[in-house]
Design an enzyme around this catalytic site. Sequence first.
Site, mmCIF file in Angstrom:
data_model
loop_
_atom_site.group_PDB
_atom_site.id
_atom_site.type_symbol
_atom_site.label_atom_id
_atom_site.label_comp_id
_atom_site.label_asym_id
_atom_site.label_seq_id
_atom_site.Cartn_x
_atom_site.Cartn_y
_atom_site.Cartn_z
ATOM 1 C CB VAL A 14 39.089 34.314 43.336
ATOM 2 C CG1 VAL A 14 39.812 33.832 42.079
ATOM 3 C CG2 VAL A 14 37.580 34.228 43.149
ATOM 4 C CG ASP A 32 44.002 42.108 49.571
ATOM 5 O OD1 ASP A 32 43.345 41.228 49.005
ATOM 6 O OD2 ASP A 32 43.486 43.153 50.015
ATOM 7 N NE ARG A 37 41.912 37.829 52.831
ATOM 8 C CZ ARG A 37 41.514 36.614 53.126
ATOM 9 N NH1 ARG A 37 41.160 36.304 54.374
ATOM 10 N NH2 ARG A 37 41.422 35.680 52.196
ATOM 11 C CB THR A 91 34.433 42.543 38.177
ATOM 12 O OG1 THR A 91 34.141 41.144 38.248
ATOM 13 C CG2 THR A 91 35.842 42.730 37.658
ATOM 14 C CB THR A 126 33.460 37.626 36.301
ATOM 15 O OG1 THR A 126 33.756 36.387 36.943
ATOM 16 C CG2 THR A 126 32.360 37.420 35.282
ATOM 17 C CB CYS A 266 29.465 34.446 40.665
ATOM 18 S SG CYS A 266 31.247 34.355 40.950
ATOM 19 N NE ARG A 337 32.446 38.364 48.220
ATOM 20 C CZ ARG A 337 33.279 37.803 47.348
ATOM 21 N NH1 ARG A 337 34.028 38.562 46.560
ATOM 22 N NH2 ARG A 337 33.358 36.491 47.245
#
Length: 429
Positions: A14, A32, A37, A91, A126, A266, A337
Site C-alpha cells: 500500500v 519503514d 526493505r 492491521t 483498515t 484484506c 500473507r
Amino acid sequence: MKMHKITVIGLGYVGLPLASEFAKKYPVIGFDINTLRVTELQQGIDKTLEVESEELQKVLVDTNTTQKGLYITNTPEDLAASNVFIITVPTPTDSLNKPVFTPLIKASETVAKVLKKGDIVIYESTVYPGVTEDICVPILEEQSGLKFNTDFFAGYSPERINPGDKKHTVTKILKVTSGSTPEIATVIDDLYKSIITAGTHKASSIKVAEAAKVIENSQRDINIAFVNELSKIFRILDIDTKAVLEAAGTKWNFINFTPGLVGGHCIGVDPYYLAQKAIESGYNPEIILAGRKMNDSMGSYVAQETVKLMINKGATIKGAKALVLGITFKENCPDIRNSRVIDIIKELETYHVDVDVFDPWASSEEVKHEYGFDLLCSKTEISDNYDAIILAVSHNEFLKIDIEKLKSPIGVIFDVKSLLPKEMVNGRL
C-alpha cells in the site's frame, strides 16, 4: 497555504505505490522499520512488484530536501520536517482472529515524537469504526503534548490497493477521504485529488470512512462464502459449479463471484475487525462470522475431497505423494500473507501425505520463514508420479506445465480455481 511535505509510514503493498505517486508532485519521505526493505528500495528494487524499478528510480532522491521526490529512510528523526503523515501499516489479526493494533500503535508513537502544530496525520490501515479517534489520536496527543483539532488534525482515507493488479493501480481507484474537521477534510481531499485521477469521495466523518472500508471486504467475503457453499452442495449433487455460475451469470443483475480460497491481508482479515467491534458493542454478527467460517473451511475441504478422489482411484493414502501448485494468496502476485493454501497442505499432512509445493511467484525465503517448509524453486525440481496434484492458485505459468505428465497412472488432479479444462481434472470447486 504552506507546501505539503509528506511522510508515508509503511512501505509495503500500500505505502510504496502511494509514496511513489505523491513523490511526482511533492517532497516525500518513505519510512519503514524493515532495514532490508529500506536498503532494497534505496537501490530501486521493489520485491512486491507493485512499483516497476524504472518508475521507482525516477522518483528516488538521495537527500531529504524540500524538492519533489522520494527519500527512503528507517531513521525516525528524518521525519521531523514533514507536515503530513500518512500511516499505511498492516492491521493483522491474532490466532483467535482478534485485531492486532501493535503496528498502528507503534507507527502513531513514531509520528507523535515529531508532531508539530498544524500537522495532519492520515490513516489508511483498515480498522473498525472509531479506531482512528479512540485509539490512535490519544497516543498522538499524549506523546506529543499537543491538542487534537487545535494543534494537530487527523484524517482517514482507506487503502484500496489490489496486489498484483496492474489495471486498477492507486491513481485509478476512486479514493474515499475524510478529516477531523470540515476544513481539514477539504485539505485532505484536495491532497489526494492532486494524484488520484479516478477522483475522490469526501465522507462526512472519519468513522463513516472507516466503516465504508471495512464493509467493502466484508461484503466480498460473504459473497464468496455463498458460492463456496454452493460449490459444496453441487459437488454432492454431481453438478458442475462453474457451469451453473455461467448460466446464472446471463441474468443482468446476477453478481459474479467464484468459489475458492479466501486469504490475503484484506478479505480474509477485515471482517473480523467489524465483527470484533460489533461484539464489543453487544451485537453478535451472525452473517459476517458465518461467511468467515465457511471461507476458512475451504482449504481443509479441498484436501479432504482430494483424498476421497485418491481412495476411489485405489491409492494408498499414507505415504502418497502430492504436488500443490501455488502458495501465494492470489494469482500472478508474490504476496503470501495469510494464504489459505497452507490449510490444504496441513490437512494433507494429517493423512501422512508427502507434499511438494511449487510457486514461481513466491519467495522461498519468505515461505520458509512464514510457513516453515521448503518451496520448490523451479520447474526442474518438480518430481513426477504424483498421486495427487492440486492446482491451488491460478498463476498463468501453470498453464505452461504439462500437469498430466506429472501424475501417476492412478493420480488425480483437483483444480481449485477451474483454470484447467473440465475433462482434464478429477475434481474442482
